[in-house]
Design a protein around this motif. Structure first.
Motif, mmCIF file in Angstrom:
data_model
loop_
_atom_site.group_PDB
_atom_site.id
_atom_site.type_symbol
_atom_site.label_atom_id
_atom_site.label_comp_id
_atom_site.label_asym_id
_atom_site.label_seq_id
_atom_site.Cartn_x
_atom_site.Cartn_y
_atom_site.Cartn_z
ATOM 1 N N ALA A 257 0.798 -1.066 -0.063
ATOM 2 C CA ALA A 257 0.213 0.368 0.028
ATOM 3 C C ALA A 257 1.050 1.264 0.059
ATOM 4 O O ALA A 257 2.053 1.174 0.321
ATOM 5 C CB ALA A 257 -0.885 0.108 1.200
ATOM 6 N N PHE B 284 0.502 5.206 1.669
ATOM 7 C CA PHE B 284 -0.092 6.227 2.331
ATOM 8 C C PHE B 284 0.579 7.578 2.180
ATOM 9 O O PHE B 284 1.885 7.552 1.610
ATOM 10 C CB PHE B 284 0.010 5.967 3.970
ATOM 11 N N GLU C 16 -2.859 9.323 5.818
ATOM 12 C CA GLU C 16 -3.951 8.650 5.052
ATOM 13 C C GLU C 16 -3.662 7.758 4.007
ATOM 14 O O GLU C 16 -2.592 7.858 3.310
ATOM 15 C CB GLU C 16 -4.942 9.959 4.420
ATOM 16 N N PHE C 17 -4.686 6.850 3.827
ATOM 17 C CA PHE C 17 -4.565 5.733 2.790
ATOM 18 C C PHE C 17 -4.649 6.395 1.378
ATOM 19 O O PHE C 17 -5.328 7.325 1.043
ATOM 20 C CB PHE C 17 -5.730 4.722 3.237
ATOM 21 N N ALA D 180 -3.875 0.482 -2.440
ATOM 22 C CA ALA D 180 -3.300 -0.606 -1.811
ATOM 23 C C ALA D 180 -3.658 -1.908 -2.861
ATOM 24 O O ALA D 180 -4.466 -1.712 -3.715
ATOM 25 C CB ALA D 180 -3.920 -1.224 -0.491
ATOM 26 N N THR E 177 -8.527 5.472 -2.672
ATOM 27 C CA THR E 177 -9.072 6.600 -1.510
ATOM 28 C C THR E 177 -9.722 7.321 -3.116
ATOM 29 O O THR E 177 -9.327 7.376 -4.011
ATOM 30 C CB THR E 177 -8.290 7.474 -0.709
ATOM 31 N N TYR F 51 -7.929 -2.533 4.495
ATOM 32 C CA TYR F 51 -6.669 -2.248 3.848
ATOM 33 C C TYR F 51 -6.403 -0.757 4.027
ATOM 34 O O TYR F 51 -5.008 -0.396 3.733
ATOM 35 C CB TYR F 51 -6.757 -2.683 2.386
ATOM 36 N N GLN F 52 -7.429 -0.177 4.267
ATOM 37 C CA GLN F 52 -7.181 1.468 4.590
ATOM 38 C C GLN F 52 -6.741 1.862 5.954
ATOM 39 O O GLN F 52 -6.379 2.980 6.270
ATOM 40 C CB GLN F 52 -8.532 2.105 4.174
ATOM 41 N N ARG F 53 -6.735 0.877 6.709
ATOM 42 C CA ARG F 53 -6.144 1.081 8.220
ATOM 43 C C ARG F 53 -4.573 0.864 8.144
ATOM 44 O O ARG F 53 -4.012 0.062 7.939
ATOM 45 C CB ARG F 53 -6.871 0.238 9.206
ATOM 46 N N ARG F 54 -4.151 2.023 9.081
ATOM 47 C CA ARG F 54 -2.489 1.741 9.154
ATOM 48 C C ARG F 54 -2.262 0.674 10.053
ATOM 49 O O ARG F 54 -1.164 0.089 9.750
ATOM 50 C CB ARG F 54 -2.073 3.098 9.674
#
Length: 129
Positions: free
Chosen positions: A35, A37, A46-47, A50, A63, A110-113
């Motif tokens: 991914a 960010f 921020e994402f 990914a 995003t 997948y958007q979470r750190r």
């Protein structure tokens, strides 16, 4: 020790393009979700995008603000992940980070750190108006 090293950042005019690269010292890149960010000073990371592991289908996620402009891809043989950024806007200015994680999750996951185990040091992207 796993290392992710980003490159390709720089200064570009609005409407221009950049291609970021992330060289990974992972044994098998294809086992990982990769991914990108980004982070502006004073803001949360921020994402951006990914790509799932090839074993799980290799789906891509973006995003909303970069859909249609950015493309994430990987070269498993070279252990490298790319982020092609077209039609860049001043609001794309940030430090861009590469991340790697294992497992299977949802699009929101997948958007979470916290999903990602490894991070690079970042590369600066500056878009002038």
């Amino acid at each position: 020790q796993v290392q992710l090293v980003e490159s390709g950042g720089g200064l570009v005019q609005a409407g221009g393009s950049l291609r970021l690269s992330c060289a990974a010292s992972l044994r098998t890149l294809s086992n990982y979700v990769m991914a990108w960010f980004r982070q502006d000073p004073g803001k949360d990371r921020e994402f951006v995008a990914a790509q799932g592991s090839p074993w799980s289908g290799g789906s891509t996620y973006y995003t909303d603000s970069v859909k249609g402009r950015f493309t994430i891809s990987r070269d498993n043989a070279r252990n490298t992940v790319f982020l092609q950024m077209n039609s860049l806007k001043p609001e794309d200015t940030a430090v861009y980070y590469c991340a790697a994680g294992r497992g299977v999750s949802t699009s929101s996951g997948y958007q979470r750190r916290g999903f990602y185990d490894y991070w690079g040091q970042g590369t600066q992207v500056t878009v002038s108006s």
